[in-house]
Design a protein around this motif. Structure first.
Motif, mmCIF file in Angstrom:
data_model
loop_
_atom_site.group_PDB
_atom_site.id
_atom_site.type_symbol
_atom_site.label_atom_id
_atom_site.label_comp_id
_atom_site.label_asym_id
_atom_site.label_seq_id
_atom_site.Cartn_x
_atom_site.Cartn_y
_atom_site.Cartn_z
ATOM 1 N N LEU A 274 0.939 -1.263 -0.143
ATOM 2 C CA LEU A 274 0.134 -0.055 0.094
ATOM 3 C C LEU A 274 0.822 1.183 0.050
ATOM 4 O O LEU A 274 0.535 2.311 -0.927
ATOM 5 C CB LEU A 274 -1.039 0.154 1.079
ATOM 6 N N THR A 275 1.993 1.278 0.735
ATOM 7 C CA THR A 275 2.793 2.480 0.770
ATOM 8 C C THR A 275 3.634 2.670 -0.558
ATOM 9 O O THR A 275 3.436 3.782 -1.131
ATOM 10 C CB THR A 275 3.763 2.262 1.968
ATOM 11 N N ALA A 276 3.982 1.620 -1.154
ATOM 12 C CA ALA A 276 4.399 1.889 -2.414
ATOM 13 C C ALA A 276 3.470 2.147 -3.424
ATOM 14 O O ALA A 276 3.918 3.331 -4.376
ATOM 15 C CB ALA A 276 5.091 0.433 -3.068
ATOM 16 N N ALA A 277 2.218 1.903 -3.420
ATOM 17 C CA ALA A 277 1.440 2.279 -4.387
ATOM 18 C C ALA A 277 0.985 3.897 -3.899
ATOM 19 O O ALA A 277 0.410 4.610 -4.902
ATOM 20 C CB ALA A 277 -0.062 1.579 -4.216
ATOM 21 N N ILE A 278 0.787 4.191 -2.897
ATOM 22 C CA ILE A 278 0.690 5.728 -2.359
ATOM 23 C C ILE A 278 1.818 6.319 -3.073
ATOM 24 O O ILE A 278 1.777 7.684 -3.461
ATOM 25 C CB ILE A 278 0.728 5.726 -0.883
ATOM 26 N N MET B 212 6.333 -21.657 -4.993
ATOM 27 C CA MET B 212 6.103 -20.809 -6.340
ATOM 28 C C MET B 212 4.950 -19.617 -6.314
ATOM 29 O O MET B 212 4.220 -19.931 -5.445
ATOM 30 C CB MET B 212 5.756 -21.764 -7.607
ATOM 31 N N ARG B 213 5.217 -18.552 -6.769
ATOM 32 C CA ARG B 213 4.616 -17.324 -6.852
ATOM 33 C C ARG B 213 3.131 -17.736 -7.698
ATOM 34 O O ARG B 213 3.149 -18.117 -8.798
ATOM 35 C CB ARG B 213 5.178 -16.084 -7.429
ATOM 36 N N VAL B 214 2.092 -17.475 -6.997
ATOM 37 C CA VAL B 214 0.746 -17.836 -7.533
ATOM 38 C C VAL B 214 -0.309 -16.709 -7.395
ATOM 39 O O VAL B 214 -1.604 -16.967 -7.641
ATOM 40 C CB VAL B 214 0.361 -19.107 -6.938
ATOM 41 N N GLY B 215 0.139 -15.673 -6.736
ATOM 42 C CA GLY B 215 -0.629 -14.528 -6.528
ATOM 43 C C GLY B 215 0.211 -13.201 -6.270
ATOM 44 O O GLY B 215 1.293 -13.167 -5.937
ATOM 45 N N THR B 216 -0.407 -12.515 -5.470
ATOM 46 C CA THR B 216 0.211 -11.075 -5.002
ATOM 47 C C THR B 216 -0.667 -10.387 -4.182
ATOM 48 O O THR B 216 -1.902 -10.751 -3.921
ATOM 49 C CB THR B 216 0.106 -10.053 -6.098
ATOM 50 N N VAL B 217 -0.006 -9.745 -3.322
ATOM 51 C CA VAL B 217 -0.705 -8.755 -2.301
ATOM 52 C C VAL B 217 -0.437 -7.358 -2.802
ATOM 53 O O VAL B 217 0.732 -6.813 -3.006
ATOM 54 C CB VAL B 217 -0.086 -8.981 -0.876
ATOM 55 N N ARG B 218 -1.545 -6.738 -3.171
ATOM 56 C CA ARG B 218 -1.389 -5.422 -3.845
ATOM 57 C C ARG B 218 -2.522 -4.468 -3.402
ATOM 58 O O ARG B 218 -3.534 -4.740 -2.809
ATOM 59 C CB ARG B 218 -1.495 -5.479 -5.174
ATOM 60 N N ALA B 219 -2.109 -3.278 -3.517
ATOM 61 C CA ALA B 219 -3.450 -2.253 -3.567
ATOM 62 C C ALA B 219 -4.464 -2.385 -4.258
ATOM 63 O O ALA B 219 -4.392 -3.098 -5.378
ATOM 64 C CB ALA B 219 -2.867 -0.750 -3.431
#
Length: 318
Positions: free
Chosen positions: A276-280, A305-312
């Protein structure tokens, strides 16, 4: 009311959501963006540490260098250099670890913790993530001949000076105090006031206590946090950024021109804080570099393995 700010997506499925509130201010202190409840007090937790450090500099804290100023603001991970810095600060003021009133703990850092345990050690106050702040407080008490045994008390002269300094920097009257995890009083602030205080640090005159804290934190982000932690990674990715995380989903920061932000995740989920901070930061004009984009999309793993993301949440910051 709070709003949906961060989502966790696994295999294309929205698995869960973190709700919260955030505010972004322009250099003059006007609100650029407000989501959720930004004028009700929260506990900033360790996000208050840079403000507490300003109060200590105003009241007799005499660090040997900027690294020691940064240590006084730190939520450090207990790595050997952190511990050595805390012990050195105490020794220089004729004090020892026994004078620290923070609770004993093991280092946060996995390697440092494993080393302590392998050598037969256990929890110590100096390993506790707030020990840098506590050591600086002990040094102020020594300099001012204030009582050492009671520096955790809200009525102690140092804690009164800290409350006055936070009110000065934030422009907000004092609310009823809480008690932080390290035992010290917490001064509650609204997100708007917290963001305003961080702006005051970066825009202060060079050489002032406020600017010394801001410059030290930006110069030594590892000292403030530790290897691989949020503040170290963010300040490395965004030159000139001042930021400080607080427990239970709090983050605040400011850019050199005074643009500032503060956020609180309702469920206290710290994993939501970094994306969230990166997106702000991108929302307020920071270039979308590869490093910043990486921080804005934390991996969700499945089978290693990467199967998804935590994102704004998409478009929440529009």
């Amino acid at each position: 009311m709070s709003v949906e700010l961060v989502e966790v997506v696994r295999s294309g499925f929205r698995e869960c959501v973190h709700r919260g509130s955030l505010v972004v201010l322009d250099p003059s202190g006007e609100t650029l963006l407000a989501l959720g409840e930004v004028n009700t007090p929260i506990y900033p937790r360790s996000a208050n540490k840079p403000l507490q450090a300003v109060a200590m500099l105003r009241n007799g804290f005499t660090p040997v260098d900027s690294r020691e100023v940064a240590l006084a603001t730190s939520s450090h991970s207990g790595e050997p250099e952190h511990v050595a810095g805390v012990l050195s600060l105490l020794e220089r003021n004729g004090r020892t670890e026994r004078d620290l009133r923070c609770p004993p703990d093991l280092p946060w850092n996995d390697v440092a913790r494993a080393r302590v345990l392998a050598l037969g050690g256990g929890p110590r106050p100096v390993f506790m993530n707030c020990s840098g702040k506590h050591a600086a407080m002990v040094s102020v008490c020594a300099a001012r001949d204030w009582p050492l045994d009671t520096y955790l008390d809200a009525a102690h002269p140092l804690q009164r000076e800290i409350r006055e300094t936070i009110a000065d920097l934030s422009g907000e009257d004092e609310y009823e105090l809480g008690i932080d995890g390290c035992g010290l009083p917490i001064v509650p602030l609204s997100l708007t006031a917290l963001a305003r205080a961080f702006s005051a640090l970066v825009t202060a005159e060079p050489g002032s206590a406020e600017r010394r804290v801001a410059d030290a934190v930006r110069e030594h982000p590892w000292q403030v946090s530790g290897t691989g932690l949020d503040d170290e990674r963010l300040m490395a990715a965004v030159p000139g950024l001042l930021c400080k995380a607080g427990a239970d989903g709090v983050h605040a920061g400011a850019l050199p021109d005074g643009r500032s932000f503060a956020l609180k995740i309702d469920d206290g989920g710290d994993r939501a804080r970094l994306p969230l901070t990166a997106a702000i930061l991108h929302r307020i004009g920071v270039e979308w570099t590869e490093d910043l984009a990486e921080l804005a999309s934390a991996p969700v793993l499945g089978g290693g393995m990467r199967v998804g993301t935590v994102r704004a949440v998409p478009d929440v910051l529009r």
